[in-house]
Scaffold this motif. Sequence first.
Motif, PDB file in Angstrom:
ATOM      1  N   GLN A  91       0.871  -1.180   0.000  1.00  0.00           N
ATOM      2  CA  GLN A  91       0.000   0.000   0.000  1.00  0.00           C
ATOM      3  C   GLN A  91       0.905   1.225   0.000  1.00  0.00           C
ATOM      4  OE1 GLN A  91      -2.073  -0.342   3.812  1.00  0.00           O
ATOM      5  NE2 GLN A  91      -0.130  -0.480   4.905  1.00  0.00           N
ATOM      6  N   GLN A  92       0.381   2.334  -0.517  1.00  0.00           N
ATOM      7  CA  GLN A  92       1.147   3.581  -0.451  1.00  0.00           C
ATOM      8  C   GLN A  92       0.926   4.235   0.907  1.00  0.00           C
ATOM      9  OE1 GLN A  92       3.320   5.219  -2.926  1.00  0.00           O
ATOM     10  NE2 GLN A  92       3.844   5.958  -0.870  1.00  0.00           N
ATOM     11  N   VAL A  93       2.008   4.364   1.670  1.00  0.00           N
ATOM     12  CA  VAL A  93       1.956   5.085   2.937  1.00  0.00           C
ATOM     13  C   VAL A  93       2.785   6.351   2.763  1.00  0.00           C
ATOM     14  CG1 VAL A  93       2.298   4.960   5.431  1.00  0.00           C
ATOM     15  CG2 VAL A  93       1.870   2.858   4.130  1.00  0.00           C
ATOM     16  N   ALA A  94       2.256   7.485   3.191  1.00  0.00           N
ATOM     17  CA  ALA A  94       2.984   8.750   3.053  1.00  0.00           C
ATOM     18  C   ALA A  94       2.737   9.619   4.280  1.00  0.00           C
ATOM     19  CB  ALA A  94       2.538   9.485   1.784  1.00  0.00           C
ATOM     20  N   ASP A  95       3.676  10.514   4.522  1.00  0.00           N
ATOM     21  CA  ASP A  95       3.643  11.351   5.730  1.00  0.00           C
ATOM     22  C   ASP A  95       3.208  12.768   5.354  1.00  0.00           C
ATOM     23  OD1 ASP A  95       4.156  12.768   8.083  1.00  0.00           O
ATOM     24  OD2 ASP A  95       5.986  11.645   8.528  1.00  0.00           O
ATOM     25  N   PHE A  96       2.085  13.205   5.870  1.00  0.00           N
ATOM     26  CA  PHE A  96       1.601  14.563   5.596  1.00  0.00           C
ATOM     27  C   PHE A  96       2.449  15.605   6.311  1.00  0.00           C
ATOM     28  CE2 PHE A  96      -0.935  18.264   6.785  1.00  0.00           C
ATOM     29  CZ  PHE A  96      -1.436  18.655   5.554  1.00  0.00           C
ATOM     30  N   GLY A  97       3.090  15.211   7.403  1.00  0.00           N
ATOM     31  CA  GLY A  97       3.707  16.192   8.306  1.00  0.00           C
ATOM     32  C   GLY A  97       2.731  16.568   9.399  1.00  0.00           C
ATOM     33  N   ASP A  98       2.972  17.698  10.059  1.00  0.00           N
ATOM     34  CA  ASP A  98       2.124  18.119  11.173  1.00  0.00           C
ATOM     35  C   ASP A  98       1.140  19.197  10.730  1.00  0.00           C
ATOM     36  OD1 ASP A  98       3.701  16.487  12.715  1.00  0.00           O
ATOM     37  OD2 ASP A  98       4.771  18.115  13.729  1.00  0.00           O
ATOM     38  N   ILE A  99      -0.025  19.228  11.373  1.00  0.00           N
ATOM     39  CA  ILE A  99      -0.907  20.378  11.201  1.00  0.00           C
ATOM     40  C   ILE A  99      -0.683  21.327  12.378  1.00  0.00           C
ATOM     41  CG2 ILE A  99      -2.743  19.394   9.787  1.00  0.00           C
ATOM     42  CD1 ILE A  99      -4.297  18.890  12.425  1.00  0.00           C
ATOM     43  N   GLY A 100      -0.871  22.617  12.113  1.00  0.00           N
ATOM     44  CA  GLY A 100      -0.758  23.617  13.169  1.00  0.00           C
ATOM     45  C   GLY A 100      -2.114  23.801  13.820  1.00  0.00           C
ATOM     46  N   VAL A 101      -2.196  23.567  15.124  1.00  0.00           N
ATOM     47  CA  VAL A 101      -3.468  23.755  15.823  1.00  0.00           C
ATOM     48  C   VAL A 101      -3.281  24.762  16.956  1.00  0.00           C
ATOM     49  CG1 VAL A 101      -4.492  21.532  15.252  1.00  0.00           C
ATOM     50  CG2 VAL A 101      -3.040  21.700  17.256  1.00  0.00           C
ATOM     51  N   ASN A 102      -4.342  25.481  17.258  1.00  0.00           N
ATOM     52  CA  ASN A 102      -4.299  26.559  18.253  1.00  0.00           C
ATOM     53  C   ASN A 102      -4.053  25.991  19.656  1.00  0.00           C
ATOM     54  OD1 ASN A 102      -4.866  28.710  19.998  1.00  0.00           O
ATOM     55  ND2 ASN A 102      -6.350  29.590  18.557  1.00  0.00           N
ATOM     56  N   PRO A 103      -2.940  26.364  20.294  1.00  0.00           N
ATOM     57  CA  PRO A 103      -2.664  25.815  21.627  1.00  0.00           C
ATOM     58  C   PRO A 103      -3.426  26.519  22.748  1.00  0.00           C
ATOM     59  CG  PRO A 103      -0.858  27.232  20.952  1.00  0.00           C
ATOM     60  CD  PRO A 103      -1.837  27.217  19.804  1.00  0.00           C
ATOM     61  N   PHE A 104      -4.109  27.621  22.421  1.00  0.00           N
ATOM     62  CA  PHE A 104      -4.792  28.411  23.459  1.00  0.00           C
ATOM     63  C   PHE A 104      -6.308  28.304  23.388  1.00  0.00           C
ATOM     64  CE2 PHE A 104      -0.724  30.571  22.642  1.00  0.00           C
ATOM     65  CZ  PHE A 104      -0.149  30.381  23.884  1.00  0.00           C
TER      66      PHE A 104
END
Length: 322
Positions: A91-104
């Motif tokens: 299967q093709q597995v790939a890494d999107f990286g991280d999403i930025g989410v609001n820490p506050f």
Amino acid sequence: MNTTDSPIGPIGPVGPVDATKVPRYAEPTTFARLPRLDEVSRADVTILGVPFDSGVSYRPGARFGPAHIRAASKLLRPYNPALNVAPFAKQQVADFGDIGVNPFDITEALNTIESSITDLRADGSSVLTLGGDHTIALPILRSLARDLGPIAVLHFDAHLDTWDTYFGAPYTHGTPFRRASEEGLIDLERSQHIGIRGPLYSEQDLEDDRVLGFQVIRSDDYEVDGIAGIVERMRRRLGDGPVYVSVDIDVLDPAHAPGTGTPEAGGMTSRELLNTLRGLVGVDVVGADIVEVAPAYDHAEITGIAAAHVAYELLSVLALNR
Ligand SMILES: [Mn+2]
């Protein structure tokens, strides 16, 4: 195991960088040295990092979990002999990286996570999420349940995570599965915790947990039933429908995973956890997460390596179920 190009384009999954040609500690870090999502046309499974830990009740630091798991995943190899599968070739597995989410702003963070999961799933990709604290399971379940209806949650954790509120706050890493149950996201007949142990606030916690739809397999049950017996109980409970797998790394004993926010003695070994996950072959796993890796408390990548191997076994199960 690398790119297989033909004149008309790629003819198979793009695998990891070949470790016999480029040292494992070289090149930018993706999970298992796989391609980034933007380097392939599409992925069967997308790895997503969610660096969010604003829902923790004790030690902070799981926001650094995704990077730590990726770094610890560099030693994973392409073939899994325990399940006789090459998870990155089938299967093709790939890494999107991280999403930025609001820490506050936790509500905004939950919405960002839910829409990101929905976007990544739009073309049929499964998503394996690297947390982050356990709060992030709720928006993932919201996305999945919207398409699939109530789904079974298979939850590996030392803790129930079905408490009501902390300091009056409803969205925390100790409450995602109570919210999910209240919102009708989970199948009340097929959900299960595995690895539960340690002191509770009161006996009522267990009663509430039952009403919310969970069956409990305790960490101590491994001593009595063995891995095969636990796998049988797990499969009987999960049945045939869709299953979401959520792995809090604190399900492992602190000896096997010191780098986490709320450690409890008396936990599972990494061998028990990996073998239990292998028991999911043939179960309809529609998504998964690995959460609560907090690298500041880790030593010699013990926790990161365990988390990377958990991801590898889940990817192997997904490959065999394809
Ligand atoms: Mn948890």
